[in-house]
Structures are given as structure tokens and as C-alpha cells.
Write a protein that holds these residues in place. Structure first.
Motif, PDB file in Angstrom:
ATOM      1  N   PRO A  32       7.189  52.655 -10.151  1.00 56.76           N
ATOM      2  CA  PRO A  32       6.690  51.512 -10.913  1.00 56.76           C
ATOM      3  C   PRO A  32       5.923  52.002 -12.133  1.00 56.76           C
ATOM      4  O   PRO A  32       5.191  52.976 -12.064  1.00 56.76           O
ATOM      5  N   VAL A  33       6.114  51.336 -13.239  1.00 58.78           N
ATOM      6  CA  VAL A  33       5.397  51.723 -14.446  1.00 58.78           C
ATOM      7  C   VAL A  33       4.869  50.476 -15.124  1.00 58.78           C
ATOM      8  O   VAL A  33       5.498  49.436 -15.109  1.00 58.78           O
ATOM      9  N   TYR A  34       3.676  50.591 -15.688  1.00 59.55           N
ATOM     10  CA  TYR A  34       3.165  49.479 -16.480  1.00 59.55           C
ATOM     11  C   TYR A  34       3.430  49.784 -17.941  1.00 59.55           C
ATOM     12  O   TYR A  34       3.878  50.859 -18.296  1.00 59.55           O
ATOM     13  N   LEU A  35       3.148  48.821 -18.787  1.00 59.43           N
ATOM     14  CA  LEU A  35       3.435  48.989 -20.205  1.00 59.43           C
ATOM     15  C   LEU A  35       2.761  50.223 -20.782  1.00 59.43           C
ATOM     16  O   LEU A  35       1.613  50.514 -20.485  1.00 59.43           O
ATOM     17  N   ALA A  36       3.493  50.906 -21.658  1.00 57.81           N
ATOM     18  CA  ALA A  36       2.960  52.118 -22.271  1.00 57.81           C
ATOM     19  C   ALA A  36       1.904  51.813 -23.325  1.00 57.81           C
ATOM     20  O   ALA A  36       1.084  52.647 -23.647  1.00 57.81           O
ATOM     21  N   GLN A  37       1.911  50.595 -23.900  1.00 55.11           N
ATOM     22  CA  GLN A  37       0.954  50.285 -24.944  1.00 55.11           C
ATOM     23  C   GLN A  37      -0.471  50.352 -24.420  1.00 55.11           C
ATOM     24  O   GLN A  37      -0.758  49.958 -23.297  1.00 55.11           O
ATOM     25  N   GLU A  38      -1.344  50.872 -25.266  1.00 53.80           N
ATOM     26  CA  GLU A  38      -2.758  50.904 -24.914  1.00 53.80           C
ATOM     27  C   GLU A  38      -3.373  49.535 -25.174  1.00 53.80           C
ATOM     28  O   GLU A  38      -2.888  48.754 -25.986  1.00 53.80           O
ATOM     29  N   ASP A  39      -4.479  49.282 -24.504  1.00 48.70           N
ATOM     30  CA  ASP A  39      -5.292  48.096 -24.769  1.00 48.70           C
ATOM     31  C   ASP A  39      -4.515  46.790 -24.599  1.00 48.70           C
ATOM     32  O   ASP A  39      -4.632  45.872 -25.395  1.00 48.70           O
ATOM     33  N   SER A  40      -3.698  46.699 -23.573  1.00 53.19           N
ATOM     34  CA  SER A  40      -2.929  45.482 -23.330  1.00 53.19           C
ATOM     35  C   SER A  40      -3.662  44.591 -22.330  1.00 53.19           C
ATOM     36  O   SER A  40      -4.175  45.063 -21.314  1.00 53.19           O
ATOM     37  N   ALA A  47       7.261  38.471  -9.018  1.00 50.38           N
ATOM     38  CA  ALA A  47       6.062  38.892  -9.742  1.00 50.38           C
ATOM     39  C   ALA A  47       5.822  40.341  -9.358  1.00 50.38           C
ATOM     40  O   ALA A  47       5.454  40.632  -8.217  1.00 50.38           O
ATOM     41  N   ASP A  48       6.074  41.236 -10.283  1.00 49.24           N
ATOM     42  CA  ASP A  48       5.912  42.671 -10.056  1.00 49.24           C
ATOM     43  C   ASP A  48       4.641  43.115 -10.762  1.00 49.24           C
ATOM     44  O   ASP A  48       4.588  43.134 -11.991  1.00 49.24           O
ATOM     45  N   PRO A  49       3.597  43.495 -10.030  1.00 48.98           N
ATOM     46  CA  PRO A  49       2.333  43.851 -10.682  1.00 48.98           C
ATOM     47  C   PRO A  49       2.409  45.128 -11.499  1.00 48.98           C
ATOM     48  O   PRO A  49       1.539  45.386 -12.323  1.00 48.98           O
ATOM     49  N   ALA A  50       3.454  45.940 -11.277  1.00 43.28           N
ATOM     50  CA  ALA A  50       3.565  47.215 -11.990  1.00 43.28           C
ATOM     51  C   ALA A  50       4.410  47.122 -13.246  1.00 43.28           C
ATOM     52  O   ALA A  50       4.332  47.994 -14.101  1.00 43.28           O
ATOM     53  N   ASN A  51       5.225  46.075 -13.375  1.00 42.01           N
ATOM     54  CA  ASN A  51       6.127  46.003 -14.524  1.00 42.01           C
ATOM     55  C   ASN A  51       6.436  44.541 -14.826  1.00 42.01           C
ATOM     56  O   ASN A  51       7.233  43.910 -14.134  1.00 42.01           O
ATOM     57  N   TYR A  52       5.802  44.013 -15.884  1.00 44.72           N
ATOM     58  CA  TYR A  52       5.976  42.589 -16.169  1.00 44.72           C
ATOM     59  C   TYR A  52       7.406  42.261 -16.588  1.00 44.72           C
ATOM     60  O   TYR A  52       7.867  41.137 -16.419  1.00 44.72           O
ATOM     61  N   GLU A  53       8.143  43.236 -17.159  1.00 44.79           N
ATOM     62  CA  GLU A  53       9.516  42.961 -17.583  1.00 44.79           C
ATOM     63  C   GLU A  53      10.393  42.597 -16.383  1.00 44.79           C
ATOM     64  O   GLU A  53      11.336  41.822 -16.512  1.00 44.79           O
ATOM     65  N   GLY A  84      14.324  52.319  -3.998  1.00 46.07           N
ATOM     66  CA  GLY A  84      15.430  51.560  -4.560  1.00 46.07           C
ATOM     67  C   GLY A  84      15.165  51.152  -5.983  1.00 46.07           C
ATOM     68  O   GLY A  84      14.741  51.968  -6.808  1.00 46.07           O
ATOM     69  N   SER A  85      15.358  49.890  -6.270  1.00 47.06           N
ATOM     70  CA  SER A  85      15.278  49.389  -7.648  1.00 47.06           C
ATOM     71  C   SER A  85      13.875  49.417  -8.221  1.00 47.06           C
ATOM     72  O   SER A  85      13.695  49.594  -9.424  1.00 47.06           O
ATOM     73  N   LEU A  86      12.858  49.224  -7.377  1.00 47.75           N
ATOM     74  CA  LEU A  86      11.513  49.007  -7.876  1.00 47.75           C
ATOM     75  C   LEU A  86      10.538  50.132  -7.567  1.00 47.75           C
ATOM     76  O   LEU A  86       9.446  50.168  -8.139  1.00 47.75           O
ATOM     77  N   THR A  87      10.888  51.018  -6.681  1.00 44.67           N
ATOM     78  CA  THR A  87       9.966  52.093  -6.305  1.00 44.67           C
ATOM     79  C   THR A  87      10.726  53.208  -5.605  1.00 44.67           C
ATOM     80  O   THR A  87      11.855  53.003  -5.132  1.00 44.67           O
ATOM     81  N   GLN A  88      10.099  54.343  -5.504  1.00 48.12           N
ATOM     82  CA  GLN A  88      10.676  55.443  -4.752  1.00 48.12           C
ATOM     83  C   GLN A  88      10.016  55.581  -3.391  1.00 48.12           C
ATOM     84  O   GLN A  88      10.598  56.142  -2.469  1.00 48.12           O
ATOM     85  N   ASN A  89       8.796  55.069  -3.273  1.00 53.32           N
ATOM     86  CA  ASN A  89       8.065  55.212  -2.018  1.00 53.32           C
ATOM     87  C   ASN A  89       7.764  53.863  -1.374  1.00 53.32           C
ATOM     88  O   ASN A  89       8.393  53.472  -0.406  1.00 53.32           O
ATOM     89  N   GLY A  90       6.793  53.147  -1.916  1.00 53.76           N
ATOM     90  CA  GLY A  90       6.436  51.841  -1.389  1.00 53.76           C
ATOM     91  C   GLY A  90       5.726  51.036  -2.456  1.00 53.76           C
ATOM     92  O   GLY A  90       4.947  51.590  -3.245  1.00 53.76           O
ATOM     93  N   GLY A 107       3.629  26.579  -7.052  1.00 51.61           N
ATOM     94  CA  GLY A 107       3.055  26.040  -8.273  1.00 51.61           C
ATOM     95  C   GLY A 107       2.739  27.160  -9.244  1.00 51.61           C
ATOM     96  O   GLY A 107       3.092  28.315  -9.025  1.00 51.61           O
ATOM     97  N   PRO A 108       2.065  26.841 -10.359  1.00 49.78           N
ATOM     98  CA  PRO A 108       1.769  27.855 -11.374  1.00 49.78           C
ATOM     99  C   PRO A 108       0.859  28.953 -10.828  1.00 49.78           C
ATOM    100  O   PRO A 108      -0.110  28.688 -10.112  1.00 49.78           O
ATOM    101  N   MET A 109       1.173  30.201 -11.179  1.00 51.32           N
ATOM    102  CA  MET A 109       0.380  31.341 -10.723  1.00 51.32           C
ATOM    103  C   MET A 109       0.046  32.220 -11.919  1.00 51.32           C
ATOM    104  O   MET A 109       0.910  32.590 -12.705  1.00 51.32           O
ATOM    105  N   LEU A 110      -1.230  32.558 -12.066  1.00 52.59           N
ATOM    106  CA  LEU A 110      -1.667  33.444 -13.142  1.00 52.59           C
ATOM    107  C   LEU A 110      -1.276  34.876 -12.782  1.00 52.59           C
ATOM    108  O   LEU A 110      -1.619  35.390 -11.717  1.00 52.59           O
ATOM    109  N   TYR A 111      -0.551  35.521 -13.698  1.00 51.50           N
ATOM    110  CA  TYR A 111      -0.050  36.878 -13.450  1.00 51.50           C
ATOM    111  C   TYR A 111      -1.130  37.920 -13.716  1.00 51.50           C
ATOM    112  O   TYR A 111      -1.863  37.837 -14.706  1.00 51.50           O
ATOM    113  N   TYR A 112      -1.216  38.899 -12.827  1.00 54.34           N
ATOM    114  CA  TYR A 112      -2.076  40.062 -13.025  1.00 54.34           C
ATOM    115  C   TYR A 112      -1.204  41.316 -13.052  1.00 54.34           C
ATOM    116  O   TYR A 112      -0.259  41.434 -12.274  1.00 54.34           O
ATOM    117  N   SER A 113      -1.558  42.244 -13.927  1.00 52.55           N
ATOM    118  CA  SER A 113      -0.822  43.506 -14.038  1.00 52.55           C
ATOM    119  C   SER A 113      -1.724  44.682 -13.684  1.00 52.55           C
ATOM    120  O   SER A 113      -2.908  44.700 -14.040  1.00 52.55           O
TER     121      SER A 113
END
Length: 325
Positions: free
Chosen positions: A132-140, A284-290, A261-267, A151-157
């Protein structure tokens, strides 16, 4: 006989030198003619000029070039900044909506939080790296909403600058080890009566036996935290596509512990948030918003669940508490 051969050689060499010299003269002459033509054209075009004229012309050219470079740089910075902001926030202007009453986040209180734009792109194993990887940009700072079956859920990364370097359990950064507390923070903050962010949830987990040193979170974090904050959570033992789809249709979201698999190598913990009309799901993937923007085949996710069965793992269904009279 020998001297005759040498004489012939000298004659041949002499001829070669004469031919090479002629070619050089021709090239040199052509260059001189070209330079003369250019100089003459400039002379007659710009009129006879003095050294002062040359200096003024050079100054004008320098000023013009500097002005153009400054304009290009300014526009480039504006474009790059806008791209970072849009990529990190995914702000669809036409979809701004008020915060759901169940969502509590002091930073966004009274503000408009946009919904994430979904696509019909299909997530596949070949599209993503092993970890899993998060965005490379700093200060995001990630600020958008996700539609879910509850219902609506606020996303956290995990990569959000507000907490990515915070040490989970005092030792491991949330950016690398915090998928568990970040997932449950999304759910608890959005669907319970408690306001909590990933830092608060990481502290709660460490204080209540959910933190696993250098490994992330124990599986027990999911049922323990969600039930402690008033939500209903149960292990899903029937992981057929039909049953899981039915849960999503009947106001449940699912926390899934993914294996290699698709989203991680371990867990890696994710949330299966919503069923699409075609039977695929959004996550909702906390490690990769894409990954949140893509559709995922439910069968693929079920096939890649981690082989674990403690504390109800690897799949839990979450619903709102039953209202009592």
C-alpha cells in the motif's frame, strides 16, 4: 621496382590531399558567404547602428526573454499547485454537499466537503504495486466524502500530513502501520456519536490492546473498537458474492482484512463501502485514495482475503445500532 611503387604511392597521396583541400575551401567559402549574407540582411534591416544601439537592442531582448520566462514559471507553478490540490483532495466542484449530521470533524464543521468522483475503471492486480502506498506529494490533506451503504462517510488517509508521521504505539508511523485505526476512525467518526480522528483512534488502540508492534494492528481491533463506540459488528463467515452483496444492499458496510494480492503483499485493512449496479463494489482504502475511485470485482476481493480466522477475521459486517423504543 620498390622505388617505383613508392613513387606511385606519393602521387596518389598527393592527389588525395589536393581533393581534400578543395573541399575545405568550398565549405569555408560557403560559410563566409552565409555569414556575409546574414550580416548584410541585419545591417540593411536594422539600419546602420552604433555600439549604443547594440547595447540597447541587447537590453531589450534580455528584458523580453526574462519577462517571458517569469510568465512561464508563474503559470507552471499555478498549474502544478492546482494539480497537487486536485489530486490530493479530489475536489469535484459540481458535487459539493453539506456535511452529514453524523460526521464530526472540527476542521470541517459548517463547511462544504466534496464527494469523491467515482469512475468505471476496474481495479486489477496488475495495476498496483505490492505494498500500500499513499500519495507521494508532500503536505497533502485529504478532504472528501465517500458514498457508502450506511450513508456519507468522511475519508481518512494514512498519508494525510496531519497524522502520517504520528507514531502508532509510540513506535510505528501511521503512514505505514495505521490502516487499522484509520479504517475504524472513518467508520466511528461518521456513524457513531463520537468524534475521533486517526490519531485519537491510534491512541485508543494502543491503550486497549489493539496495537501490534512493527506489525500494525491485531485483528481484534475491528470488533473491539466498533462495538465499544456503539456500532454493531459481526463476523461474516459466508463470504460468497451473493451473501456479501446482500449485506451491502441491506445497510451494512464491511471491513476486510486483505492478504497478498491487488492491495497488499502482507496484510491490509480496507472498507468495502458500496455495491454498484453491475455487481462490482467501491472501497475505502486508507493507504491509496486512487483505489477508492475505481470499481472492484467483489469476487476478486473475496479471493484475496487474508487466511485468518481469529477475532472474526478476515471479514466483518458493520451496521448502525438498532433503535429501541
Amino acid at each position: 621496382m620498390a622505388s617505383g611503387k613508392k613513387k606511385d604511392f606519393r602521387i596518389i597521396s598527393s592527389k588525395k590531399r589536393r581533393k581534400k583541400g578543395l573541399a575545405e575551401w568550398l565549405v569555408t567559402g560557403a560559410i563566409l558567404i552565409t555569414i556575409t549574407a546574414i550580416a548584410s540582411s541585419l545591417f540593411f534591416y536594422f539600419r546602420p547602428f552604433t555600439l549604443e544601439d547594440v547595447a540597447n537592442f541587447a537590453y531589450s531582448v534580455s528584458g523580453y526573454v526574462s519577462e517571458q520566462l517569469a510568465t512561464i514559471q508563474e503559470k507552471g507553478i499555478e498549474w502544478f499547485s492546482a494539480k497537487i490540490i486536485r489530486n490530493s483532495s479530489q475536489i469535484p466542484e459540481e458535487k459539493d454537499v453539506p456535511l452529514s449530521p453524523g460526521i464530526k470533524d472540527e476542521q470541517f464543521a459548517g463547511n462544504i466537503v466534496p464527494y469523491l468522483d467515482h469512475t468505471t475503471d476496474l481495479g486489477q492486480a496488475s495495476d498496483f504495486s505490492a505494498e500500500p502506498v499513499y500519495l507521494a506529494q508532500e503536505d497533502s490533506i485529504f478532504t472528501f466524502m465517500l458514498d457508502t451503504a450506511l450513508g456519507p462517510m468522511l475519508y481518512y488517509s494514512q498519508g494525510d500530513i496531519r497524522w502520517k508521521d504520528y507514531l502508532y504505539g509510540g513506535q510505528d508511523p501511521i503512514s505505514s502501520y495505521g490502516c487499522g485505526p484509520v479504517c475504524v476512525a472513518m467508520i466511528i467518526n461518521s456513524f457513531s456519536s463520537t468524534s475521533i480522528d486517526p490519531i485519537g483512534m491510534a491512541d485508543w488502540s494502543a491503550a486497549n490492546g489493539g496495537y501490534a508492534r512493527h506489525s500494525g494492528s491485531y485483528h481484534s481491533l475491528i470488533p473491539d473498537s466498533l462495538s465499544s463506540f456503539g456500532l454493531q459488528v459481526e463476523s461474516v463467515t459466508d463470504r460468497s458474492v451473493e451473501h456479501v452483496s446482500e449485506l451491502l444492499r441491506t445497510n451494512h458496510i464491511l471491513v476486510a482484512l486483505m492478504g497478498r494480492g491487488s492491495l497488499t503483499q502482507n496484510g491490509h485493512f480496507i472498507i468495502i463501502a458500496q455495491l454498484c449496479a453491475n455487481g462490482n463494489v467501491y472501497i475505502a482504502d486508507p493507504a491509496n485514495y486512487e483505489n477508492c475511485t475505481k470499481e472492484w470485482e467483489l469476487q476478486l476481493l473475496m479471493d484475496e482475503l487474508k487466511d485468518a480466522n481469529d477475532s472474526g477475521a478476515p471479514l466483518w459486517a458493520v451496521s448502525l445500532p438498532t433503535k429501541t423504543e
